[in-house]
Design a protein around this motif. Structure first.
Motif, PDB file in Angstrom:
ATOM      1  N   GLY A  21       0.825  -1.200   0.000  1.00  0.00           N
ATOM      2  CA  GLY A  21       0.000   0.000   0.000  1.00  0.00           C
ATOM      3  C   GLY A  21       0.860   1.251   0.000  1.00  0.00           C
ATOM      4  N   THR A  22       1.912   1.238   0.815  1.00  0.00           N
ATOM      5  CA  THR A  22       2.776   2.410   0.905  1.00  0.00           C
ATOM      6  C   THR A  22       3.429   2.705  -0.435  1.00  0.00           C
ATOM      7  OG1 THR A  22       3.231   1.745   3.157  1.00  0.00           O
ATOM      8  CG2 THR A  22       4.641   3.436   2.238  1.00  0.00           C
ATOM      9  N   ALA A  24       2.436   1.673  -3.399  1.00  0.00           N
ATOM     10  CA  ALA A  24       1.419   2.040  -4.387  1.00  0.00           C
ATOM     11  C   ALA A  24       1.021   3.496  -4.211  1.00  0.00           C
ATOM     12  CB  ALA A  24       0.207   1.129  -4.240  1.00  0.00           C
ATOM     13  N   ARG A  25       0.899   3.912  -2.938  1.00  0.00           N
ATOM     14  CA  ARG A  25       0.577   5.315  -2.659  1.00  0.00           C
ATOM     15  C   ARG A  25       1.658   6.232  -3.220  1.00  0.00           C
ATOM     16  NH1 ARG A  25      -2.574   7.473   1.349  1.00  0.00           N
ATOM     17  NH2 ARG A  25      -0.953   8.821   2.135  1.00  0.00           N
ATOM     18  N   ARG A  26       2.916   5.848  -2.934  1.00  0.00           N
ATOM     19  CA  ARG A  26       4.036   6.678  -3.381  1.00  0.00           C
ATOM     20  C   ARG A  26       4.002   6.824  -4.903  1.00  0.00           C
ATOM     21  NH1 ARG A  26       9.237   4.882  -0.436  1.00  0.00           N
ATOM     22  NH2 ARG A  26       7.930   5.508   1.328  1.00  0.00           N
ATOM     23  N   LEU A  28       1.437   6.502  -6.870  1.00  0.00           N
ATOM     24  CA  LEU A  28       0.284   7.307  -7.268  1.00  0.00           C
ATOM     25  C   LEU A  28       0.608   8.796  -7.133  1.00  0.00           C
ATOM     26  CD1 LEU A  28      -2.714   7.829  -7.909  1.00  0.00           C
ATOM     27  CD2 LEU A  28      -3.192   7.525  -5.496  1.00  0.00           C
ATOM     28  N   PHE A  29       1.196   9.176  -6.000  1.00  0.00           N
ATOM     29  CA  PHE A  29       1.526  10.590  -5.792  1.00  0.00           C
ATOM     30  C   PHE A  29       2.503  11.069  -6.862  1.00  0.00           C
ATOM     31  CE2 PHE A  29       0.331   9.866  -1.193  1.00  0.00           C
ATOM     32  CZ  PHE A  29      -0.789  10.675  -1.263  1.00  0.00           C
ATOM     33  N   ALA A  32       0.767  11.399 -10.228  1.00  0.00           N
ATOM     34  CA  ALA A  32      -0.215  12.489 -10.242  1.00  0.00           C
ATOM     35  C   ALA A  32       0.460  13.856 -10.198  1.00  0.00           C
ATOM     36  CB  ALA A  32      -1.159  12.344  -9.058  1.00  0.00           C
ATOM     37  N   LEU A  34       2.636  14.826  -7.726  1.00  0.00           N
ATOM     38  CA  LEU A  34       2.969  15.260  -6.369  1.00  0.00           C
ATOM     39  C   LEU A  34       4.354  14.729  -5.991  1.00  0.00           C
ATOM     40  CD1 LEU A  34      -0.333  15.157  -6.292  1.00  0.00           C
ATOM     41  CD2 LEU A  34       0.020  15.301  -3.864  1.00  0.00           C
ATOM     42  N   ALA A  36       8.378  14.943  -4.814  1.00  0.00           N
ATOM     43  CA  ALA A  36       8.897  15.445  -3.539  1.00  0.00           C
ATOM     44  C   ALA A  36       8.975  16.963  -3.498  1.00  0.00           C
ATOM     45  CB  ALA A  36      10.265  14.842  -3.277  1.00  0.00           C
TER      46      ALA A  36
ATOM     47  N   GLU B  17       6.437  11.924   0.983  1.00  0.00           N
ATOM     48  CA  GLU B  17       5.184  12.208   0.278  1.00  0.00           C
ATOM     49  C   GLU B  17       4.084  12.633   1.257  1.00  0.00           C
ATOM     50  OE1 GLU B  17       6.669   9.317   0.313  1.00  0.00           O
ATOM     51  OE2 GLU B  17       5.309   7.677   0.793  1.00  0.00           O
ATOM     52  N   GLU B  18       4.166  12.119   2.481  1.00  0.00           N
ATOM     53  CA  GLU B  18       3.172  12.526   3.485  1.00  0.00           C
ATOM     54  C   GLU B  18       3.416  13.983   3.889  1.00  0.00           C
ATOM     55  OE1 GLU B  18       0.900  10.385   3.841  1.00  0.00           O
ATOM     56  OE2 GLU B  18       1.965   8.688   2.980  1.00  0.00           O
ATOM     57  N   LEU B 153      -2.590   6.547   8.973  1.00  0.00           N
ATOM     58  CA  LEU B 153      -3.418   6.732   7.780  1.00  0.00           C
ATOM     59  C   LEU B 153      -4.885   6.396   8.051  1.00  0.00           C
ATOM     60  CD1 LEU B 153      -1.336   5.485   4.728  1.00  0.00           C
ATOM     61  CD2 LEU B 153      -2.211   7.769   5.181  1.00  0.00           C
ATOM     62  N   PHE B 194      -6.148  17.680  -6.132  1.00  0.00           N
ATOM     63  CA  PHE B 194      -5.463  17.121  -4.965  1.00  0.00           C
ATOM     64  C   PHE B 194      -6.379  16.155  -4.210  1.00  0.00           C
ATOM     65  CE2 PHE B 194      -4.341  17.646  -0.371  1.00  0.00           C
ATOM     66  CZ  PHE B 194      -3.239  16.805  -0.411  1.00  0.00           C
ATOM     67  N   VAL B 197      -6.652  12.802  -5.834  1.00  0.00           N
ATOM     68  CA  VAL B 197      -5.490  11.949  -5.547  1.00  0.00           C
ATOM     69  C   VAL B 197      -5.587  11.408  -4.124  1.00  0.00           C
ATOM     70  CG1 VAL B 197      -2.988  11.857  -5.370  1.00  0.00           C
ATOM     71  CG2 VAL B 197      -4.036  13.226  -7.158  1.00  0.00           C
ATOM     72  N   GLU B 198      -5.967  12.265  -3.189  1.00  0.00           N
ATOM     73  CA  GLU B 198      -6.095  11.845  -1.794  1.00  0.00           C
ATOM     74  C   GLU B 198      -7.049  10.661  -1.660  1.00  0.00           C
ATOM     75  OE1 GLU B 198      -3.732  12.828   0.446  1.00  0.00           O
ATOM     76  OE2 GLU B 198      -5.255  13.486   1.850  1.00  0.00           O
ATOM     77  N   ARG B 200      -8.008   8.483  -3.908  1.00  0.00           N
ATOM     78  CA  ARG B 200      -7.442   7.267  -4.505  1.00  0.00           C
ATOM     79  C   ARG B 200      -6.350   6.705  -3.601  1.00  0.00           C
ATOM     80  NH1 ARG B 200      -7.197   9.748  -9.683  1.00  0.00           N
ATOM     81  NH2 ARG B 200      -4.952   9.477  -9.832  1.00  0.00           N
ATOM     82  N   ALA B 201      -5.527   7.586  -3.034  1.00  0.00           N
ATOM     83  CA  ALA B 201      -4.408   7.126  -2.210  1.00  0.00           C
ATOM     84  C   ALA B 201      -4.905   6.427  -0.947  1.00  0.00           C
ATOM     85  CB  ALA B 201      -3.509   8.303  -1.856  1.00  0.00           C
ATOM     86  N   LEU B 204      -5.817   2.956  -1.780  1.00  0.00           N
ATOM     87  CA  LEU B 204      -4.664   2.072  -1.962  1.00  0.00           C
ATOM     88  C   LEU B 204      -4.108   1.597  -0.627  1.00  0.00           C
ATOM     89  CD1 LEU B 204      -2.606   3.747  -4.813  1.00  0.00           C
ATOM     90  CD2 LEU B 204      -3.805   1.579  -4.873  1.00  0.00           C
ATOM     91  N   ALA B 205      -4.162   2.488   0.364  1.00  0.00           N
ATOM     92  CA  ALA B 205      -3.571   2.146   1.655  1.00  0.00           C
ATOM     93  C   ALA B 205      -4.453   1.185   2.440  1.00  0.00           C
ATOM     94  CB  ALA B 205      -3.332   3.417   2.461  1.00  0.00           C
TER      95      ALA B 205
END
Lengths: 80, 206
Positions: A21-22, A24-26, A28-29, A32, A34, A36, B17-18, B153, B194, B197-198, B200-201, B204-205
Protein backbone atom coordinates in the motif's frame (compact mmCIF):
# COMPACT_ATOMS: atom_id res chain seq x y z
CA UNK A 1 21.33 -10.64 -14.94
CA UNK A 2 18.67 -8.12 -15.61
CA UNK A 3 15.91 -10.63 -15.01
CA UNK A 4 17.40 -11.58 -11.70
CA UNK A 5 17.57 -7.99 -10.59
CA UNK A 6 13.96 -7.43 -11.57
CA UNK A 7 12.85 -10.52 -9.77
CA UNK A 8 14.65 -9.60 -6.59
CA UNK A 9 12.99 -6.23 -6.72
CA UNK A 10 9.58 -7.87 -7.09
CA UNK A 11 10.12 -9.96 -4.02
CA UNK A 12 11.18 -6.97 -2.02
CA UNK A 13 7.97 -5.20 -3.01
CA UNK A 14 5.94 -8.03 -1.57
CA UNK A 15 7.53 -7.49 1.82
CA UNK A 16 5.69 -7.08 5.09
CA UNK A 17 1.99 -6.32 5.15
CA UNK A 18 1.19 -2.69 4.45
CA UNK A 19 4.34 -2.23 2.37
CA UNK A 20 2.44 -2.72 -0.89
CA UNK A 21 0.00 0.00 0.00
CA UNK A 22 2.78 2.41 0.90
CA UNK A 23 4.61 1.85 -2.36
CA UNK A 24 1.42 2.04 -4.39
CA UNK A 25 0.58 5.31 -2.66
CA UNK A 26 4.04 6.68 -3.38
CA UNK A 27 3.70 5.73 -7.06
CA UNK A 28 0.28 7.31 -7.27
CA UNK A 29 1.53 10.59 -5.79
CA UNK A 30 4.48 10.61 -8.16
CA UNK A 31 2.37 9.91 -11.26
CA UNK A 32 -0.22 12.49 -10.24
CA UNK A 33 2.46 15.17 -10.11
CA UNK A 34 2.97 15.26 -6.37
CA UNK A 35 6.71 14.67 -6.51
CA UNK A 36 8.90 15.44 -3.54
CA UNK A 37 9.62 19.02 -4.56
CA UNK A 38 6.29 19.79 -6.21
CA UNK A 39 5.51 22.80 -4.05
CA UNK A 40 8.98 24.26 -4.02
CA UNK A 41 10.77 25.68 -1.03
CA UNK A 42 9.59 29.23 -1.68
CA UNK A 43 5.90 28.46 -1.38
CA UNK A 44 6.32 25.99 1.46
CA UNK A 45 8.38 28.52 3.40
CA UNK A 46 5.99 31.40 2.78
CA UNK A 47 3.00 29.36 3.82
CA UNK A 48 4.62 27.78 6.85
CA UNK A 49 5.60 31.14 8.32
CA UNK A 50 3.23 31.88 11.16
CA UNK A 51 1.82 35.38 10.75
CA UNK A 52 3.00 37.72 13.44
CA UNK A 53 0.40 38.63 15.99
CA UNK A 54 -1.07 41.94 15.08
CA UNK A 55 -0.39 44.69 17.55
CA UNK A 56 -3.51 45.97 19.25
CA UNK A 57 -4.59 49.16 17.49
CA UNK A 58 -4.19 52.29 19.55
CA UNK A 59 -7.39 53.52 21.17
CA UNK A 60 -8.72 56.35 19.00
CA UNK A 61 -9.48 59.54 20.90
CA UNK A 62 -13.04 59.97 19.72
CA UNK A 63 -16.46 59.93 21.31
CA UNK A 64 -17.67 57.33 18.77
CA UNK A 65 -17.56 53.56 18.97
CA UNK A 66 -14.75 52.17 21.08
CA UNK A 67 -13.94 48.58 21.84
CA UNK A 68 -13.83 48.82 25.60
CA UNK A 69 -13.30 45.90 27.96
CA UNK A 70 -17.05 45.67 28.39
CA UNK A 71 -17.61 45.47 24.64
CA UNK A 72 -14.93 42.82 24.32
CA UNK A 73 -16.62 40.81 27.06
CA UNK A 74 -19.92 40.94 25.18
CA UNK A 75 -18.20 39.67 22.03
CA UNK A 76 -16.59 36.91 24.02
CA UNK A 77 -19.74 35.57 25.63
CA UNK A 78 -21.74 35.80 22.41
CA UNK A 79 -19.40 33.51 20.52
CA UNK A 80 -21.14 30.57 18.97
CA UNK B 1 18.12 16.15 -9.33
CA UNK B 2 16.55 17.14 -6.04
CA UNK B 3 18.37 14.20 -4.46
CA UNK B 4 21.39 16.30 -3.59
CA UNK B 5 19.27 18.50 -1.35
CA UNK B 6 17.99 15.63 0.78
CA UNK B 7 20.12 14.99 3.84
CA UNK B 8 19.74 11.29 4.54
CA UNK B 9 21.30 11.60 7.98
CA UNK B 10 18.27 13.46 9.22
CA UNK B 11 15.28 11.15 9.51
CA UNK B 12 12.15 13.10 8.62
CA UNK B 13 9.35 12.69 11.19
CA UNK B 14 6.96 11.78 8.38
CA UNK B 15 7.70 10.24 4.97
CA UNK B 16 8.44 12.65 2.15
CA UNK B 17 5.18 12.21 0.28
CA UNK B 18 3.17 12.53 3.48
CA UNK B 19 5.03 15.73 4.31
CA UNK B 20 4.13 17.06 0.87
CA UNK B 21 0.47 16.26 1.46
CA UNK B 22 0.62 18.30 4.66
CA UNK B 23 2.23 21.18 2.77
CA UNK B 24 -0.48 21.16 0.11
CA UNK B 25 -3.20 21.15 2.76
CA UNK B 26 -1.42 24.05 4.47
CA UNK B 27 -1.24 25.98 1.21
CA UNK B 28 -4.94 25.41 0.49
CA UNK B 29 -5.79 26.46 4.05
CA UNK B 30 -3.76 29.64 3.70
CA UNK B 31 -5.36 30.58 0.35
CA UNK B 32 -8.88 29.90 1.59
CA UNK B 33 -8.49 31.67 4.93
CA UNK B 34 -7.46 35.00 3.43
CA UNK B 35 -6.26 36.43 0.16
CA UNK B 36 -2.57 35.89 -0.63
CA UNK B 37 -0.23 38.83 -0.12
CA UNK B 38 2.34 39.97 -2.67
CA UNK B 39 5.03 37.67 -1.25
CA UNK B 40 2.91 34.54 -1.50
CA UNK B 41 1.67 35.48 -4.99
CA UNK B 42 5.28 35.89 -6.14
CA UNK B 43 6.22 32.51 -4.64
CA UNK B 44 3.21 30.87 -6.28
CA UNK B 45 4.18 32.43 -9.61
CA UNK B 46 7.42 30.46 -9.49
CA UNK B 47 5.74 27.08 -9.12
CA UNK B 48 6.33 24.47 -11.80
CA UNK B 49 4.11 21.39 -11.83
CA UNK B 50 5.56 17.93 -12.27
CA UNK B 51 3.01 16.53 -14.69
CA UNK B 52 -0.22 14.66 -14.02
CA UNK B 53 -3.55 16.31 -13.33
CA UNK B 54 -2.29 17.91 -10.14
CA UNK B 55 0.87 19.18 -11.85
CA UNK B 56 -1.22 20.75 -14.61
CA UNK B 57 -3.43 22.44 -12.04
CA UNK B 58 -0.33 23.73 -10.26
CA UNK B 59 0.98 25.18 -13.54
CA UNK B 60 -2.32 27.01 -14.02
CA UNK B 61 -2.15 28.32 -10.47
CA UNK B 62 1.35 29.67 -11.13
CA UNK B 63 0.12 31.31 -14.33
CA UNK B 64 -2.85 32.84 -12.51
CA UNK B 65 -0.57 34.11 -9.74
CA UNK B 66 1.75 35.79 -12.24
CA UNK B 67 -1.21 37.51 -13.90
CA UNK B 68 -2.79 38.79 -10.66
CA UNK B 69 -2.04 41.75 -8.47
CA UNK B 70 -2.63 41.51 -4.70
CA UNK B 71 -5.35 44.16 -4.56
CA UNK B 72 -7.41 42.47 -7.29
CA UNK B 73 -7.10 39.08 -5.59
CA UNK B 74 -8.13 40.66 -2.30
CA UNK B 75 -11.28 42.05 -3.96
CA UNK B 76 -11.95 38.69 -5.55
CA UNK B 77 -11.62 36.94 -2.20
CA UNK B 78 -14.07 39.38 -0.62
CA UNK B 79 -16.65 38.87 -3.38
CA UNK B 80 -16.31 35.12 -3.26
CA UNK B 81 -16.24 34.42 0.46
CA UNK B 82 -17.39 37.50 2.35
CA UNK B 83 -19.50 39.61 0.03
CA UNK B 84 -21.90 42.45 0.64
CA UNK B 85 -25.28 40.98 1.41
CA UNK B 86 -24.07 37.44 0.80
CA UNK B 87 -21.03 35.71 -0.61
CA UNK B 88 -20.83 33.80 -3.85
CA UNK B 89 -19.58 30.64 -2.17
CA UNK B 90 -20.22 29.25 1.29
CA UNK B 91 -17.16 27.20 2.22
CA UNK B 92 -18.65 25.32 5.19
CA UNK B 93 -19.14 21.58 5.41
CA UNK B 94 -22.47 21.85 7.17
CA UNK B 95 -23.85 24.06 4.40
CA UNK B 96 -22.76 21.63 1.69
CA UNK B 97 -24.01 18.56 3.53
CA UNK B 98 -27.34 19.84 4.83
CA UNK B 99 -28.08 23.16 3.13
CA UNK B 100 -27.74 25.04 6.41
CA UNK B 101 -24.88 26.42 8.48
CA UNK B 102 -24.12 25.11 11.99
CA UNK B 103 -26.04 21.89 11.50
CA UNK B 104 -25.31 18.38 12.72
CA UNK B 105 -22.12 17.92 10.63
CA UNK B 106 -20.58 20.75 12.66
CA UNK B 107 -21.56 19.04 15.89
CA UNK B 108 -20.04 15.78 14.63
CA UNK B 109 -16.87 17.63 13.68
CA UNK B 110 -16.63 19.24 17.11
CA UNK B 111 -16.98 15.83 18.75
CA UNK B 112 -14.18 14.40 16.58
CA UNK B 113 -12.02 17.45 17.22
CA UNK B 114 -12.41 17.04 20.97
CA UNK B 115 -11.50 13.37 20.66
CA UNK B 116 -8.38 14.20 18.62
CA UNK B 117 -7.33 17.07 20.87
CA UNK B 118 -8.03 19.92 18.43
CA UNK B 119 -9.64 23.21 19.42
CA UNK B 120 -10.58 26.37 17.56
CA UNK B 121 -8.09 29.21 18.04
CA UNK B 122 -9.27 31.89 20.47
CA UNK B 123 -9.11 34.64 17.86
CA UNK B 124 -11.25 32.78 15.31
CA UNK B 125 -15.02 33.20 15.20
CA UNK B 126 -15.88 31.17 12.09
CA UNK B 127 -17.36 27.73 12.67
CA UNK B 128 -14.81 24.92 12.56
CA UNK B 129 -16.21 23.31 9.41
CA UNK B 130 -14.75 26.08 7.24
CA UNK B 131 -12.72 24.54 4.42
CA UNK B 132 -9.54 26.33 5.52
CA UNK B 133 -9.87 25.06 9.09
CA UNK B 134 -10.44 21.51 7.84
CA UNK B 135 -7.38 21.70 5.57
CA UNK B 136 -5.33 22.88 8.56
CA UNK B 137 -6.63 19.97 10.61
CA UNK B 138 -5.68 17.49 7.89
CA UNK B 139 -2.17 18.98 7.74
CA UNK B 140 -1.87 18.75 11.50
CA UNK B 141 -3.14 15.17 11.58
CA UNK B 142 -0.58 14.15 8.95
CA UNK B 143 2.20 15.84 10.90
CA UNK B 144 1.01 14.41 14.20
CA UNK B 145 0.68 17.86 15.77
CA UNK B 146 -2.45 17.28 17.83
CA UNK B 147 -3.25 15.40 21.00
CA UNK B 148 -1.34 12.14 21.33
CA UNK B 149 0.54 12.62 18.05
CA UNK B 150 0.24 10.75 14.78
CA UNK B 151 -3.14 9.19 14.11
CA UNK B 152 -1.85 7.09 11.20
CA UNK B 153 -3.42 6.73 7.78
CA UNK B 154 -6.50 5.03 9.21
CA UNK B 155 -7.19 7.94 11.51
CA UNK B 156 -6.57 10.42 8.73
CA UNK B 157 -8.88 8.52 6.45
CA UNK B 158 -11.70 8.37 8.98
CA UNK B 159 -11.47 12.13 9.50
CA UNK B 160 -11.12 12.83 5.79
CA UNK B 161 -14.08 10.67 4.73
CA UNK B 162 -16.37 12.15 7.32
CA UNK B 163 -15.47 15.82 7.22
CA UNK B 164 -13.60 16.61 4.00
CA UNK B 165 -14.15 14.04 1.26
CA UNK B 166 -17.91 14.14 1.80
CA UNK B 167 -18.21 17.66 0.36
CA UNK B 168 -14.95 19.52 -0.30
CA UNK B 169 -14.60 18.15 -3.82
CA UNK B 170 -17.93 19.74 -4.74
CA UNK B 171 -16.86 23.00 -3.12
CA UNK B 172 -13.62 23.14 -5.15
CA UNK B 173 -15.53 22.32 -8.33
CA UNK B 174 -17.95 25.16 -7.53
CA UNK B 175 -15.02 27.48 -6.94
CA UNK B 176 -13.63 26.60 -10.36
CA UNK B 177 -16.82 27.80 -12.00
CA UNK B 178 -17.56 30.82 -9.81
CA UNK B 179 -18.44 33.78 -12.04
CA UNK B 180 -16.36 36.27 -10.02
CA UNK B 181 -13.37 34.00 -9.62
CA UNK B 182 -10.17 34.52 -11.62
CA UNK B 183 -7.23 33.56 -9.43
CA UNK B 184 -9.46 31.35 -7.28
CA UNK B 185 -10.56 29.27 -10.26
CA UNK B 186 -7.01 27.97 -10.34
CA UNK B 187 -7.12 27.38 -6.58
CA UNK B 188 -10.31 25.38 -7.06
CA UNK B 189 -8.65 23.26 -9.74
CA UNK B 190 -5.65 22.54 -7.50
CA UNK B 191 -7.92 21.59 -4.61
CA UNK B 192 -10.12 19.32 -6.69
CA UNK B 193 -7.15 17.58 -8.34
CA UNK B 194 -5.46 17.12 -4.96
CA UNK B 195 -8.53 15.68 -3.24
CA UNK B 196 -9.03 13.24 -6.14
CA UNK B 197 -5.49 11.95 -5.55
CA UNK B 198 -6.10 11.85 -1.79
CA UNK B 199 -9.21 9.72 -2.18
CA UNK B 200 -7.44 7.27 -4.50
CA UNK B 201 -4.41 7.13 -2.21
CA UNK B 202 -6.53 6.31 0.85
CA UNK B 203 -8.11 3.46 -1.14
CA UNK B 204 -4.66 2.07 -1.96
CA UNK B 205 -3.57 2.15 1.65
CA UNK B 206 -6.67 0.30 2.83
Amino acid sequence: MTRNAVKANDERDKGPAGKDGTLARRDLFRVAGLGAGALGAAVAGTVAAVPEAEAAPAEPQTTGYRETDHVRKVYEVSRF
Amino acid sequence: MSRAVVDHNVQPPVAEEEHLRAQIYTLLARLLARAPDAGLLAALGGLAGEGGEFGTALDRLAEAARGSDPAAVEDEFTTLFIGVGGSERTPYGSYYLTGFLNEKPLADLRADMARLGIARADTVTEPEDHIAALCEMMAGLIGGEFGDGAVGLDGQRAFYDRHVGSWAGRFFADLETSPSARFYRAVGAVGRAFLAVEARAFDLAA
